[in-house]
Enzyme design. Structure first.
Site, mmCIF file in Angstrom:
data_model
loop_
_atom_site.group_PDB
_atom_site.id
_atom_site.type_symbol
_atom_site.label_atom_id
_atom_site.label_comp_id
_atom_site.label_asym_id
_atom_site.label_seq_id
_atom_site.Cartn_x
_atom_site.Cartn_y
_atom_site.Cartn_z
ATOM 1 N N TYR A 105 -0.357 -2.847 -1.762
ATOM 2 C CA TYR A 105 0.947 -2.803 -1.686
ATOM 3 C C TYR A 105 1.573 -3.695 -0.924
ATOM 4 O O TYR A 105 2.850 -3.629 -0.675
ATOM 5 C CB TYR A 105 1.169 -1.479 -1.106
ATOM 6 N N LYS A 139 -14.449 1.873 -1.226
ATOM 7 C CA LYS A 139 -15.095 1.645 -2.383
ATOM 8 C C LYS A 139 -15.972 0.511 -2.250
ATOM 9 O O LYS A 139 -16.083 -0.546 -3.330
ATOM 10 C CB LYS A 139 -14.277 1.644 -3.495
ATOM 11 N N ASP A 190 -14.226 7.993 -5.136
ATOM 12 C CA ASP A 190 -14.350 8.997 -5.935
ATOM 13 C C ASP A 190 -15.329 10.302 -5.518
ATOM 14 O O ASP A 190 -14.925 11.490 -5.929
ATOM 15 C CB ASP A 190 -15.239 8.289 -7.135
ATOM 16 N N ASP A 228 -2.899 6.893 -0.341
ATOM 17 C CA ASP A 228 -1.743 7.380 -1.367
ATOM 18 C C ASP A 228 -2.339 8.414 -2.018
ATOM 19 O O ASP A 228 -1.718 9.601 -2.146
ATOM 20 C CB ASP A 228 -1.177 6.238 -2.125
ATOM 21 N N ASP A 248 -1.856 12.862 -1.615
ATOM 22 C CA ASP A 248 -1.362 13.666 -2.570
ATOM 23 C C ASP A 248 -2.104 14.858 -3.133
ATOM 24 O O ASP A 248 -1.735 16.008 -3.330
ATOM 25 C CB ASP A 248 -0.758 12.948 -3.784
#
Length: 342
Positions: free
Chosen positions: A132, A179, A212, A236, A240
């Site tokens: 970002y 990851k 994951d 992020d 959520d």
């Protein structure tokens, strides 16, 4: 006397912020407020600048900021939101995004197994690096030969300090999520910083999951987590997901924090929701619980705990908005929480 900057913002932001401020006022604490109600999309459309240098200076002079929401369908592109939100994050170095997720009532969980519904964890998200940072570009944009590049940035300083904050925030366990099996360079840095930091905290249970697997584990048994620390984009998404497991985005609070200076930008997670703005249907709980986080940080932990208890009481009595199964509007839901508080 702590000074709090208030930025109501756009859409439902002013409506939910009004309820948070009414609650703070009702507590009778030594707080003062500086309201910047001109920092919004209307100002940006009229002047091309939503957050001026003078506004930023006022925010810097305060002890924290309470934000409603930023975003307006009239503004094309992402420049407006970046000029406000990312400017605050980067210039105030608010590098730790802290998002607690605690189930407010059993009926709100989407999970079938009642023994695994009671999520009570925190997502600590690195807030100033990752994908970002707006580093990248496009070659031949708009054509069928377009090449688009977004660069993920990880620094030793950024990674190590957010991991340190997560470890300091935990009571029993921290899980680092990355990851690194598919993103080798940034993954290697996260892994090394993680090993260095956890070596100094043998008192905590520490673990590592790929993102994951962490998402699957959150769905199968969210009670397994205490604190999760991860990068900007993974945090992020996972936060959520955790919010939905705790009752929905309307209940989710957050703070963008610089632990060294103590300054925090406190905001509900739900966004400006322009489709329901002005209808008195927005859920004020995210804003009210963000105000509770603020109270905790400015030296009023007992009052923060009382606010959270009042929220749970109102939800248990179904004195809440429609998204939580109630029939109250925004103002009435705020009043119900204040009544439970007193």
């Amino acid at each position: 006397m702590p000074l709090i900057t208030v930025i109501p913002g756009d859409g439902i932001g002013p409506e939910v912020t009004e309820q948070a401020l009414a609650l703070l006022d009702g507590l009778g604490l030594d707080l003062s407020f500086d309201v910047l109600d001109h920092v919004n999309a209307g100002t940006f459309l009229a002047t091309g600048c939503a957050l001026s240098d003078d506004d930023l200076a006022r925010i810097r002079r305060s002890d924290g900021a309470l934000l409603g929401a930023i975003g307006d369908a009239r503004v094309a592109g992402t420049r407006y939101a970046r000029d406000v939100l990312l400017r605050l994050r980067f210039e105030l170095d608010l590098y730790a995004n802290y998002r607690p997720a605690q189930l407010l009532h059993d009926r709100l969980s989407p999970l079938r197994d009642p023994d695994r519904r009671a999520i009570d964890c925190v997502i600590v998200r690195e807030n100033t690096e990752g994908l970002y940072t707006d580093i990248g570009g496009a070659l031949r944009p708009g054509s069928t030969a377009e090449v688009a590049i977004d660069t993920e940035v990880s620094t030793h300083l950024g990674v190590s300090r957010v991991i340190d904050f997560a470890l300091a925030s935990a009571t029993r366990a921290v899980c680092m999520v990355d990851k690194s099996n598919a993103v080798p360079n940034g993954g290697r840095l996260w892994q090394q910083c993680w090993l260095d930091a956890t070596a100094a905290r043998p008192d905590l249970a520490t673990s590592h999951l790929y993102v994951d697997v962490a998402a699957m584990r959150l769905l199968s048994d969210p009670t397994a987590f205490d604190v999760i620390v991860t990068n900007n984009s993974y945090g992020d998404i996972l936060s959520d997901l955790a919010a939905e497991l705790a009752g929905g985005l309307g209940t989710s609070a957050s703070v963008n924090l610089n632990p060294q200076t103590g300054f925090g930008l406190y905001e509900p997670v739900h966004g400006s929701a322009p489709d329901i703005a002005g209808t008195d249907t927005a859920n004020p709980i995210g804003a009210i619980l963000s105000a509770a986080l603020l109270l905790e940080r400015v030296g009023h932990p007992a009052e923060a705990a009382a606010v959270r208890t009042a929220v749970r009481m109102a939800v248990a009595e179904v004195r809440c908005t429609a998204d939580l199964g109630g029939r109250l509007g925004t103002k009435a839901a705020g009043e119900a929480i204040r009544a439970a508080l007193h």
